[in-house]
Design a protein around this motif. Structure first.
Motif, PDB file in Angstrom:
ATOM      1  N   TRP A 159      -5.710  -7.665  -3.545  1.00  0.00           N
ATOM      2  CA  TRP A 159      -4.355  -7.229  -3.180  1.00  0.00           C
ATOM      3  C   TRP A 159      -4.243  -5.716  -3.332  1.00  0.00           C
ATOM      4  O   TRP A 159      -3.636  -5.038  -2.507  1.00  0.00           O
ATOM      5  N   HIS A 160      -4.863  -5.189  -4.400  1.00  0.00           N
ATOM      6  CA  HIS A 160      -4.751  -3.761  -4.665  1.00  0.00           C
ATOM      7  C   HIS A 160      -5.297  -2.952  -3.482  1.00  0.00           C
ATOM      8  O   HIS A 160      -4.651  -2.029  -2.987  1.00  0.00           O
ATOM      9  N   THR A 161      -6.457  -3.351  -3.008  1.00  0.00           N
ATOM     10  CA  THR A 161      -7.075  -2.639  -1.880  1.00  0.00           C
ATOM     11  C   THR A 161      -6.247  -2.807  -0.610  1.00  0.00           C
ATOM     12  O   THR A 161      -5.959  -1.839   0.103  1.00  0.00           O
ATOM     13  N   ALA A 162      -5.852  -4.046  -0.324  1.00  0.00           N
ATOM     14  CA  ALA A 162      -5.111  -4.310   0.914  1.00  0.00           C
ATOM     15  C   ALA A 162      -3.813  -3.511   0.939  1.00  0.00           C
ATOM     16  O   ALA A 162      -3.529  -2.796   1.912  1.00  0.00           O
ATOM     17  N   LEU A 163      -3.041  -3.613  -0.134  1.00  0.00           N
ATOM     18  CA  LEU A 163      -1.747  -2.920  -0.154  1.00  0.00           C
ATOM     19  C   LEU A 163      -1.940  -1.403  -0.088  1.00  0.00           C
ATOM     20  O   LEU A 163      -1.192  -0.707   0.607  1.00  0.00           O
ATOM     21  N   GLY A 164      -2.937  -0.920  -0.764  1.00  0.00           N
ATOM     22  CA  GLY A 164      -3.207   0.528  -0.767  1.00  0.00           C
ATOM     23  C   GLY A 164      -3.552   1.023   0.632  1.00  0.00           C
ATOM     24  O   GLY A 164      -3.009   2.030   1.102  1.00  0.00           O
ATOM     25  N   GLU A 165      -4.442   0.321   1.298  1.00  0.00           N
ATOM     26  CA  GLU A 165      -4.850   0.773   2.638  1.00  0.00           C
ATOM     27  C   GLU A 165      -3.707   0.632   3.641  1.00  0.00           C
ATOM     28  O   GLU A 165      -3.517   1.482   4.524  1.00  0.00           O
ATOM     29  N   ILE A 166      -2.942  -0.439   3.530  1.00  0.00           N
ATOM     30  CA  ILE A 166      -1.812  -0.629   4.460  1.00  0.00           C
ATOM     31  C   ILE A 166      -0.779   0.488   4.244  1.00  0.00           C
ATOM     32  O   ILE A 166      -0.312   1.114   5.199  1.00  0.00           O
ATOM     33  N   ALA A 167      -0.448   0.745   2.979  1.00  0.00           N
ATOM     34  CA  ALA A 167       0.559   1.781   2.698  1.00  0.00           C
ATOM     35  C   ALA A 167       0.079   3.141   3.200  1.00  0.00           C
ATOM     36  O   ALA A 167       0.863   3.917   3.778  1.00  0.00           O
ATOM     37  N   ALA A 168      -1.185   3.437   3.023  1.00  0.00           N
ATOM     38  CA  ALA A 168      -1.704   4.740   3.467  1.00  0.00           C
ATOM     39  C   ALA A 168      -1.541   4.880   4.980  1.00  0.00           C
ATOM     40  O   ALA A 168      -1.085   5.911   5.483  1.00  0.00           O
ATOM     41  N   ARG A 169      -1.869   3.821   5.698  1.00  0.00           N
ATOM     42  CA  ARG A 169      -1.779   3.870   7.162  1.00  0.00           C
ATOM     43  C   ARG A 169      -0.316   3.988   7.617  1.00  0.00           C
ATOM     44  O   ARG A 169       0.005   4.771   8.511  1.00  0.00           O
ATOM     45  N   LEU A 170       0.567   3.229   6.968  1.00  0.00           N
ATOM     46  CA  LEU A 170       1.991   3.295   7.352  1.00  0.00           C
ATOM     47  C   LEU A 170       2.576   4.668   7.037  1.00  0.00           C
ATOM     48  O   LEU A 170       3.367   5.218   7.822  1.00  0.00           O
ATOM     49  N   LYS A 171       2.185   5.231   5.907  1.00  0.00           N
ATOM     50  CA  LYS A 171       2.691   6.587   5.555  1.00  0.00           C
ATOM     51  C   LYS A 171       2.275   7.599   6.613  1.00  0.00           C
ATOM     52  O   LYS A 171       3.061   8.449   7.005  1.00  0.00           O
ATOM     53  N   ASP A 172       1.048   7.467   7.031  1.00  0.00           N
ATOM     54  CA  ASP A 172       0.518   8.397   8.022  1.00  0.00           C
ATOM     55  C   ASP A 172       1.313   8.298   9.334  1.00  0.00           C
ATOM     56  O   ASP A 172       1.728   9.310   9.909  1.00  0.00           O
ATOM     57  N   ILE A 173       1.560   7.079   9.784  1.00  0.00           N
ATOM     58  CA  ILE A 173       2.326   6.902  11.036  1.00  0.00           C
ATOM     59  C   ILE A 173       3.770   7.361  10.831  1.00  0.00           C
ATOM     60  O   ILE A 173       4.333   8.070  11.672  1.00  0.00           O
TER      61      ILE A 173
END
Ligand SMILES: Nc1nc2c(c(=O)[nH]1)N[C@H]1C(S)=C(S)[C@@H](COP(=O)(O)OP(=O)(O)OC[C@H]3O[C@@H](n4cnc5c(=O)[nH]c(N)nc54)[C@H](O)[C@@H]3O)O[C@H]1N2
Ligand SMILES: Nc1nc2c(c(=O)[nH]1)N[C@H]1C(S)=C(S)[C@@H](COP(=O)(O)OP(=O)(O)OC[C@H]3O[C@@H](n4cnc5c(=O)[nH]c(N)nc54)[C@H](O)[C@@H]3O)O[C@H]1N2
Ligand SMILES: [Mo]
Length: 700
Positions: free
Chosen positions: A101-115
């Motif tokens: 979960w830690h990895t998934a949420l981290g990568e998703i949040a990073a991508r959403l922040k970027d967009i």
């Protein structure tokens, strides 16, 4: 060992301690069905062993449908998603690897922040009614997307035309109380296969039938329900407004009219009368493809109830509004009970949806204030195929760069799937799917996040087919690493750096906020349901929630938009008989053992349905050399679909029934019926037109 009768007090899913003795937990069926049943789940050693209908809830009456009575099979299905997954293969390959979960949420949040740093409107939520729960639906998700400033979603895919038609005519999604259908003299079941999709209404209709009521079904398909009614009017799809106008013609010419009700509680009769007088039964018969005498006889039955002062009731359902003129057709039908004053009786009137009766506090749940003055663009969920393929433009706004899907399976259920699939396959689209199973849509994801089912989380429910609110307590702890949607959005909010206290609220607090003080939460905790305080015959003395307080035959609001103020027959985009190339009209109503695309992966239910099926009339089959059991190709300009033919009198001549909604990957040729449907929109409400679709069928 017999189970204890009532649920023990539970503070929340986290505190669930397995009890050795079987216990029963009261919940609510989450599915997109008018019945919203009260469930009793038996739990032994922390495992749900049985799901039953709650005999203590009158609307459920201890009875469940085939699908939900097998709920433990779905819950403990070997293919439940139990951990977060990240894509490894190419888009759509269905190949994933487990991640924390830690990895998934981290990568998703990073991508959403970027967009979001460029334009948050490039992020689009996509959800519908996989669960009807208000909490696992849009409560925490709404807060998250509002705070983000993401695009808004217009949730039109099911009922938008009908809802707008009711809204313009009656003032909202309001109508008869379903239990009083048991006392009706005449029940018109209009655009509904109630035995399949509204079983608990059918129980009331059966009671009425036993007491001598006449049942008439209006449906192009000879459905399970149509064959059990006294009469079946098998009109062509998309011609309901013509039929309703001809009924008005007959009511007017025979003076089967409640002049007192009309003058006190309606608006626009002189104008509507003029229009109705243009619709003789002969004219409507030619449009509807039924004998004029059948229309006259229906009008006589309806008129007879007026002259005998007996209650006549209409169970209208969404099946008749999935065509171009769906909004107008709903308006036309919704005028009928006011003409004869059927609303005066508690067992008379009309019911399409009861949802506007519920005092839901959506702002408290979804917190539109978090938009902080922004007005993001709105994306229509029914044109997802087109919209995923659009570039940025002043008209459309930014190209869609990220899609967060929950409570929906758009690759299977949205129209014109070839475009939907092409859109999802875009390499530059970032897709996150919150799911219980690896659906066709989950196959297209970059990340799949495992979601709990109704047995594993809290929720609270309004309904659209009766007038009880229901509470769902968790019966078992979440399976594997599954998390409720709420929890996933809370976690994502934290990773995005959203610090507002509303992202801390737990699910029980959200349940309490849904109705505020309007429903006694203690009653919900005690018995699982609470009946709204409503008049037995809500419109006996008018008081419709329209601007005028009247049933609005003529709508000033529509006229002000430059639209026709009166209901009219609006022909289909793809009118039956209008094309030599595609001479058959196709409708795609639900298969009885599935709920939209839910349950298609449950083996016992899928085996009841066999294979994707196309019902075709013997004349149309003979003309094409098609026999029952043969695999046929159904096609039009939008695509191709393979199904097993069933030569059957359930189909009327000229209309084929492609029963829905199969998972593409569990069907025959890797597509489903939505490969053929179009992205045209309805006259009112911008809804989809699934049943306004021409095709040809060919022996394969
Ligand atoms: N078992 C089961 N139950 C369900 C569902 C399901 O998929 N399976 N779906 C749920 C959902 S999402 C909804 S919205 C509700 C309501 O669900 P609906 O989708 O309205 O379901 P049905 O009751 O099958 O009603 C559709 C009926 O309308 C008929 N029909 C098609 N075109 C026309 C037309 O032009 N005119 C008329 N008069 N009839 C037409 C179809 O033949 C069919 O019998 O039910 C819910 N209940
Ligand atoms: N051709 C054709 N197409 C149609 C229709 C038709 O009659 N004909 N009917 C239309 C209608 S009426 C409707 S309402 C739509 C329905 O379309 P959808 O709302 O997409 O309904 P489902 O196909 O049931 O998909 C719901 C998904 O939500 C998931 N789900 C359930 N509960 C939860 C949860 O708590 N969390 C998460 N994350 N996921 C959950 C389920 O596993 C399931 O895969 O389809 C429409 N499409
Ligand atoms: Mo629906």
């Amino acid at each position: 060992m017999s189970p204890t009768p009532i649920s023990p007090p539970l503070a929340g899913a986290a505190t669930l301690t397995p009890s050795i003795l079987p216990v029963q937990v009261i919940g609510a069926c989450p599915h997109d069905c008018p019945d919203t049943c009260s469930l009793l789940t038996t739990v032994e050693n922390g495992v749900a062993t049985r799901v039953q209908g709650n005999p203590g809830h009158p609307q459920t009456g201890g009875v469940l449908c085939n699908k939900v009575s097998r709920y433990t099979e779905r819950t403990y299905h070997a293919e439940r998603l139990l951990q977060p997954l990240r894509r490894t293969g190419p888009k759509g390959s269905g190949r994933f690897e487990p991640v924390s979960w830690h990895t998934a949420l981290g990568e998703i949040a990073a991508r959403l922040k970027d967009i979001a740093a460029r334009n948050p409107e490039a992020i689009v939520p996509y959800s519908y009614c996989g669960t009807m729960g208000q909490v696992q639906g849009e409560a925490m998700a709404g807060r998250f997307f509002n705070r983000l400033g993401a695009s808004l979603l217009d949730r039109t895919i099911c009922a938008a035309a009908g809802a707008e038609g009711l809204n313009q005519t009656l003032g909202g999604k309001v109508g008869m109380r379903v239990e009083f259908f048991a006392e009706s003299r005449l029940i018109i079941i209009w655009g509904s296969n109630s035995i399949g999709s509204n079983l608990h209404f059918w129980r009331y209709a059966q009671l009425a039938k036993r007491n001598g009521a006449k049942l008439i079904c209006i449906d192009p398909r000879r459905s399970e329900t149509a064959e059990k009614c006294h009469e079946h009017i098998a009109l062509l799809p998309g011609t309901d407004a013509a039929l309703a106008l001809a009924l008005m013609h007959e009511l007017a010419t025979h003076d089967w009219l409640d002049h007192d009700y009309i003058s006190r509680h309606t608006l626009g009769w002189p104008a509507l009368r003029e229009r109705a007088l243009q619709w003789s039964p002969e004219r409507a018969a030619a449009v509807c493809g039924v004998p004029a005498e059948q229309i006259r006889s229906l009008a006589r039955d309806y008129g007879q109830c007026f002259t005998d002062r007996q209650p006549a009731a209409i169970r209208l359902n969404y099946g008749m509004q999935r065509v171009r003129g769906g909004g107008n057709a709903t308006r036309a039908v919704a005028c009928l009970p006011a003409l004869t004053g059927a609303w005066r009786h508690r067992a008379g009137g009309l019911l399409m949806s009861s949802s506007s009766f519920f005092p839901l506090d959506k702002p408290a749940l979804q917190r539109p204030d978090l938009l902080a003055g922004r007005t993001p663009r709105t994306v229509n969920m029914s044109t997802l195929g087109n919209d995923l393929l659009r570039e940025s433009s002043p008209d459309f706004g930014p190209r869609i760069e990220a899609l967060i899907v929950y409570n929906s399976n758009p690759v299977a259920v949205a129209p014109e799937s070839s475009k939907v699939v092409r859109g999802f396959a875009r390499d530059d689209l970032f897709t996150v799917v919150l799911e219980q199973f690896q659906t066709d849509t989950a196959d297209m994801a970059d990340f799949i996040l495992p979601a709990t089912t109704q047995l594993e989380h809290w929720d609270i429910h309004a309904t659209y087919g009766h007038t009880d609110a229901l509470l769902n307590r968790p019966a078992i702890a979440p399976l594997g690493q599954c998390r409720p949607n709420t929890q996933i959005f809370r976690n994502l909010a934290a990773r995005m750096g959203f610090t507002e206290p509303c992202f801390q609220e737990d699910d029980e607090t959200l349940c309490r906020a849904a109705f505020g003080d309007a429903v006694d939460f203690q009653i919900l905790l005690d018995q699982g349901f609470a009946t709204l305080a409503l008049a037995e015959a809500p419109f006996a003395d008018g008081g419709f929630p329209t601007p005028s307080g009247h049933c609005e035959f003529f709508s000033e609001r529509l006229a002000a938009q430059g639209l026709d103020g009166l209901p009219d027959h609006v022909p289909n985009y793809e009118t039956p008989g209008s094309s030599a190339e595609f001479p058959l009209a196709m409708i795609s109503p639900p298969a009885r053992s599935f709920m939209n695309s839910t349950f298609v992966n449950v083996k016992t239910l899928r085996s009841m349905e066999g294979e994707p099926t196309l019902e075709i009339h013997p004349l149309d089959a003979a003309a094409r050399g098609i026999a029952t059991g043969s695999i046929v190709r159904v096609y039009n300009h939008r695509g191709d679909y393979q199904v097993k033919a069933e030569v059957s009198l359930r189909a009327r001549p000229g209309v084929v029934n492609g029963l829905g909604i199969w998972w593409r990957k569990l069907g025959l040729g890797g597509t489903n019926v939505n490969q053929l449907t179009s992205q045209h929109l309805t006259d009112l409400g911008r809804g989809p037109v699934f049943y306004d679709c021409l095709v040809e069928v060919q022996a394969a």
